[in-house]
Design a protein around this motif. Structure first.
Motif, PDB file in Angstrom:
ATOM      1  N   ALA A   1      13.675 -22.370  24.191  1.00 55.86           N
ATOM      2  CA  ALA A   1      13.457 -22.283  22.746  1.00 55.86           C
ATOM      3  C   ALA A   1      14.709 -22.687  21.987  1.00 55.86           C
ATOM      4  N   ALA A   2      15.871 -22.316  22.477  1.00 53.66           N
ATOM      5  CA  ALA A   2      17.135 -22.680  21.815  1.00 53.66           C
ATOM      6  C   ALA A   2      17.363 -24.183  21.874  1.00 53.66           C
ATOM      7  N   SER A   3      17.027 -24.790  23.013  1.00 57.60           N
ATOM      8  CA  SER A   3      17.218 -26.240  23.111  1.00 57.60           C
ATOM      9  C   SER A   3      16.230 -26.985  22.222  1.00 57.60           C
TER      10      SER A   3
ATOM     11  N   HIS B   1      10.821 -11.255  35.856  1.00 62.18           N
ATOM     12  CA  HIS B   1      10.487 -11.298  34.428  1.00 62.18           C
ATOM     13  C   HIS B   1      11.733 -11.452  33.560  1.00 62.18           C
ATOM     14  N   ARG B   2      12.827 -10.850  33.973  1.00 55.70           N
ATOM     15  CA  ARG B   2      14.073 -11.011  33.225  1.00 55.70           C
ATOM     16  C   ARG B   2      14.546 -12.459  33.258  1.00 55.70           C
ATOM     17  N   ARG B   3      14.452 -13.105  34.423  1.00 54.16           N
ATOM     18  CA  ARG B   3      14.841 -14.515  34.530  1.00 54.16           C
ATOM     19  C   ARG B   3      13.882 -15.412  33.748  1.00 54.16           C
ATOM     20  N   ALA B   4      12.605 -15.091  33.765  1.00 54.00           N
ATOM     21  CA  ALA B   4      11.627 -15.891  33.020  1.00 54.00           C
ATOM     22  C   ALA B   4      11.883 -15.790  31.524  1.00 54.00           C
ATOM     23  N   ARG B   5      12.207 -14.593  31.030  1.00 55.85           N
ATOM     24  CA  ARG B   5      12.524 -14.435  29.607  1.00 55.85           C
ATOM     25  C   ARG B   5      13.776 -15.204  29.226  1.00 55.85           C
ATOM     26  N   ALA B   6      14.789 -15.170  30.091  1.00 61.18           N
ATOM     27  CA  ALA B   6      16.034 -15.900  29.816  1.00 61.18           C
ATOM     28  C   ALA B   6      15.770 -17.402  29.781  1.00 61.18           C
ATOM     29  N   ALA B   7      14.945 -17.906  30.682  1.00 60.44           N
ATOM     30  CA  ALA B   7      14.614 -19.332  30.700  1.00 60.44           C
ATOM     31  C   ALA B   7      13.826 -19.710  29.457  1.00 60.44           C
ATOM     32  N   ALA B   8      12.928 -18.833  29.013  1.00 54.67           N
ATOM     33  CA  ALA B   8      12.145 -19.116  27.806  1.00 54.67           C
ATOM     34  C   ALA B   8      13.051 -19.143  26.577  1.00 54.67           C
TER      35      ALA B   8
ATOM     36  N   THR C   1      15.087 -25.836  19.387  1.00 51.43           N
ATOM     37  CA  THR C   1      15.584 -25.628  18.040  1.00 51.43           C
ATOM     38  C   THR C   1      16.739 -26.600  17.751  1.00 51.43           C
ATOM     39  N   GLN C   2      17.614 -26.796  18.717  1.00 52.85           N
ATOM     40  CA  GLN C   2      18.717 -27.732  18.530  1.00 52.85           C
ATOM     41  C   GLN C   2      18.206 -29.163  18.408  1.00 52.85           C
ATOM     42  N   GLU C   3      17.203 -29.531  19.168  1.00 48.90           N
ATOM     43  CA  GLU C   3      16.634 -30.873  19.102  1.00 48.90           C
ATOM     44  C   GLU C   3      15.968 -31.109  17.739  1.00 48.90           C
ATOM     45  N   ALA C   4      15.295 -30.091  17.234  1.00 52.25           N
ATOM     46  CA  ALA C   4      14.617 -30.212  15.946  1.00 52.25           C
ATOM     47  C   ALA C   4      15.639 -30.312  14.801  1.00 52.25           C
ATOM     48  N   ALA C   5      16.783 -29.662  14.941  1.00 49.43           N
ATOM     49  CA  ALA C   5      17.801 -29.689  13.893  1.00 49.43           C
ATOM     50  C   ALA C   5      18.547 -31.038  13.869  1.00 49.43           C
ATOM     51  N   SER C   6      18.540 -31.763  14.973  1.00 50.57           N
ATOM     52  CA  SER C   6      19.265 -33.034  15.011  1.00 50.57           C
ATOM     53  C   SER C   6      18.502 -34.154  14.385  1.00 50.57           C
TER      54      SER C   6
END
Length: 86
Positions: free
Chosen positions: A77-79, A66-73, A81-86
């Protein structure tokens, strides 16, 4: 003995810390239940059934998963957000 298999299964197989976590959780049960020794096997059985149904990777294995799944999520989400900002 059977206790070793129970500890490994409860803590989580395939990791070094899984059996350690399992032993830290399960080893004190006989001492904590000295006055209710008739119910020790029922408590062990309940923990095994609960772990098998709800935590098939064991306690530690499920925690790591679950810790790895949260980190992947979060990374996904960060990627996005970066795609939407570009």
């Amino acid at each position: 003995s059977m206790n070793v298999w129970i500890i490994v299964g409860f803590g989580g197989q395939g990791t070094l810390l899984g059996p350690i976590v399992g032993s830290l959780i399960l080893a004190p049960i006989p001492y904590l239940m000295q006055e209710l020794y008739l119910y020790k096997d029922i408590v062990y059985g309940g923990l095994i059934v609960f772990t098998t149904i709800f935590l098939p990777r064991g306690v530690y294995g499920s925690f790591v998963f679950h810790r790895r799944a949260r980190a992947a999520a979060r990374l996904a989400a960060a990627s996005r957000t970066q795609e939407a900002a570009s």
